[in-house]
Design a protein around this motif. Structure first.
Motif, mmCIF file in Angstrom:
data_model
loop_
_atom_site.group_PDB
_atom_site.id
_atom_site.type_symbol
_atom_site.label_atom_id
_atom_site.label_comp_id
_atom_site.label_asym_id
_atom_site.label_seq_id
_atom_site.Cartn_x
_atom_site.Cartn_y
_atom_site.Cartn_z
ATOM 1 N N GLN A 1 54.533 33.639 28.790
ATOM 2 C CA GLN A 1 53.861 34.780 29.403
ATOM 3 C C GLN A 1 54.834 35.955 29.517
ATOM 4 O O GLN A 1 56.015 35.773 29.809
ATOM 5 C CB GLN A 1 53.326 34.399 30.786
ATOM 6 N N GLU A 2 54.296 37.146 29.325
ATOM 7 C CA GLU A 2 55.126 38.353 29.330
ATOM 8 C C GLU A 2 55.858 38.547 30.652
ATOM 9 O O GLU A 2 57.020 38.942 30.686
ATOM 10 C CB GLU A 2 54.259 39.585 29.046
ATOM 11 N N GLU A 3 55.168 38.300 31.758
ATOM 12 C CA GLU A 3 55.748 38.620 33.066
ATOM 13 C C GLU A 3 56.743 37.582 33.563
ATOM 14 O O GLU A 3 57.511 37.835 34.499
ATOM 15 C CB GLU A 3 54.637 38.793 34.106
ATOM 16 N N THR A 4 56.748 36.424 32.958
ATOM 17 C CA THR A 4 57.635 35.349 33.419
ATOM 18 C C THR A 4 59.087 35.809 33.469
ATOM 19 O O THR A 4 59.594 36.403 32.526
ATOM 20 C CB THR A 4 57.490 34.128 32.490
ATOM 21 N N TYR B 1 54.584 35.535 42.142
ATOM 22 C CA TYR B 1 53.561 35.429 41.101
ATOM 23 C C TYR B 1 52.297 34.792 41.685
ATOM 24 O O TYR B 1 52.383 33.883 42.516
ATOM 25 C CB TYR B 1 54.055 34.577 39.931
ATOM 26 N N THR C 1 49.976 33.100 39.867
ATOM 27 C CA THR C 1 49.380 32.119 38.950
ATOM 28 C C THR C 1 49.002 30.810 39.647
ATOM 29 O O THR C 1 47.989 30.202 39.311
ATOM 30 C CB THR C 1 50.335 31.825 37.784
ATOM 31 N N ASN D 1 57.748 31.394 37.502
ATOM 32 C CA ASN D 1 56.398 31.959 37.538
ATOM 33 C C ASN D 1 55.514 31.100 38.445
ATOM 34 O O ASN D 1 55.366 31.400 39.623
ATOM 35 C CB ASN D 1 55.827 32.077 36.121
ATOM 36 N N TYR E 1 46.331 26.069 34.301
ATOM 37 C CA TYR E 1 47.499 26.849 33.887
ATOM 38 C C TYR E 1 48.070 26.307 32.583
ATOM 39 O O TYR E 1 48.460 27.082 31.697
ATOM 40 C CB TYR E 1 48.566 26.808 34.981
ATOM 41 N N LEU F 1 48.595 28.462 29.163
ATOM 42 C CA LEU F 1 49.871 28.510 28.436
ATOM 43 C C LEU F 1 49.730 28.011 27.006
ATOM 44 O O LEU F 1 50.217 28.650 26.065
ATOM 45 C CB LEU F 1 50.927 27.670 29.162
ATOM 46 N N ASP G 1 58.014 29.483 32.583
ATOM 47 C CA ASP G 1 56.641 29.758 33.001
ATOM 48 C C ASP G 1 56.256 28.924 34.222
ATOM 49 O O ASP G 1 55.315 29.265 34.940
ATOM 50 C CB ASP G 1 55.673 29.493 31.852
ATOM 51 N N GLN H 1 47.881 30.453 24.652
ATOM 52 C CA GLN H 1 48.718 31.588 24.259
ATOM 53 C C GLN H 1 49.829 31.129 23.319
ATOM 54 O O GLN H 1 50.127 31.792 22.315
ATOM 55 C CB GLN H 1 49.313 32.250 25.500
ATOM 56 N N TYR H 2 50.431 30.002 23.642
ATOM 57 C CA TYR H 2 51.519 29.424 22.837
ATOM 58 C C TYR H 2 51.041 29.126 21.419
ATOM 59 O O TYR H 2 51.731 29.421 20.436
ATOM 60 C CB TYR H 2 51.977 28.143 23.526
#
Length: 369
Positions: free
Chosen positions: A122-125, A187, A189, A180, A198, A202, A176, A205-206
């Motif tokens: 994830q971008e924000e991690t 966060y 999440t 995160n 979750y 992940l 993550d 996206q992965y």
């Protein structure tokens, strides 16, 4: 440089003799590696300098990191080698895979390490630690490297053939969870998703990111499962009731994610020419912890170096002397294994000791495909 034209059989014979003398003095030629190149996408477990110039708390370019590494502190988050130093050696590489931060041109052809400490799927991690390169950014750097390799090799088709023979090592997800999901103060999440949900977010996206890698030439890909983060000294100190027992809440969530990676491997292997494998980093480390005494590691619940808290990051205190008997420790700092543990993990990733170590094959067999 002036043009010199060489003529005559005697001159040719002399040059041949000189060539033979020089060749003999250099000794026998070293064998070529089993694969032409090795590319790495991961986090601090294998970062070897990409974060050094980032405005980040996730850096390890100071002593005592590198205390047992010939080059001293380089950005590696351990006392010596990382797994991606050991595995290329087992594959026959004669040097270390360099960080992308200082690698361009012809050197790209042997492979590059794109890993970045604190990076996630994830971008924000990891954002609370400052500068880092998430997997999406690492893939962007890889695509830039591919463009340069296309130019060097003379065309996309030649580059594609070349890259299809290389090994790609990808190991994401630990941050993550660590930086995160299990940081609810920073966060959301864990409030938004159950561990099962979750893990789905992940892996979806992965999987897309891994398809991007495939579309950019990767065919032999080793997917490294997330290790037992709940057994790290940091989590033991913060969450374990006795400071020794692993944190089941964390390990259970990671287990759900790792189980889904098997399905990702099967899904991606349906792509034309794809050979994805899963390395069971969780299981390998679990076995090492359970049998630590047999491996000579008597200390499993604390790091070898002094650690300090900097906005939540726990790393070795700069220039503090680490423990004297580093082979007896599983962890060097509060998160990262010692070289002794790393060598064991790398060897089993390369050549599986039990059927559960790798699916459907280990890295040694992947190199032969």
């Amino acid at each position: 440089m002036a043009h010199v034209e060489l003529r005559g059989p005697m001159l040719g014979a002399r040059w041949l003799l000189l060539l033979l003398v020089l060749t003999s003095s250099l000794g026998p030629a070293r064998p070529e590696p089993r694969v032409p190149c090795y590319f790495i996408f991961e986090d601090s477990l294998v970062d070897n300098g990409n974060n050094n110039n980032n405005a980040s708390l996730a850096v390890a370019n100071y002593p005592p990191y590198g205390v047992d590494f010939a080059g001293g502190p380089t950005g590696r988050f351990t006392n010596g080698l990382t797994t991606v130093d050991v595995i290329p050696k087992l594959l026959g590489f004669h040097g270390f895979i360099p960080p992308y931060a200082r690698t361009r041109g012809q050197a790209l052809l042997a492979g590059v390490n794109f890993a970045s400490a604190a990076a996630g799927i994830q971008e924000e991690t990891g954002r609370q630690l400052g500068g880092r390169i998430p997997l999406s950014g690492q893939l962007q750097n890889y695509r830039s490297a591919v463009q340069e390799m296309v130019r060097i090799l003379g065309g996309e088709e030649t580059a594609a053939t070349y890259l299809s023979k290389c090994i790609f090592s990808v190991g994401m997800g630990s941050n993550d969870y660590l930086n995160n999901y299990f940081m609810p103060a920073l966060y959301g999440t864990s409030r938004q998703y159950t561990p099962e949900q979750y893990a789905d977010v992940l892996t979806q996206q992965y999987s897309q990111q891994l398809r991007t890698l495939y579309n950019s030439g990767a065919r032999k890909v080793a997917l490294i499962g997330v290790g037992q983060v709940g057994c790290s000294p940091s989590e033991l100190a913060q969450r374990s009731p006795d400071g020794v027992s692993c944190v089941e809440e964390i390990n259970s969530a990671i287990g759900v994610f790792n189980a889904k990676l098997i399905g990702v491997v099967d899904e991606l292997n349906a792509l034309d020419g794809a050979h994805f494998i899963y390395i069971n980093g969780y299981g390998i480390f679990e076995d090492i912890m359970r049998n630590s005494a047999a491996y000579g590691a008597s200390v499993t619940n604390r790091g070898c170096c002094g650690v300090g808290r900097n906005n939540g990051q726990i790393t070795c205190l700069p220039y503090q002397a680490p423990c004297a008997y580093r082979n007896e420790y599983l962890f060097f700092d509060a998160f990262h294994p010692t070289e002794a543990a790393i060598v064991l993990i790398a060897k089993r990733s390369y050549s599986a000791r039990s059927p559960s170590d790798a699916y459907p094959m280990d890295i040694r067999r992947l190199a032969k495909v």
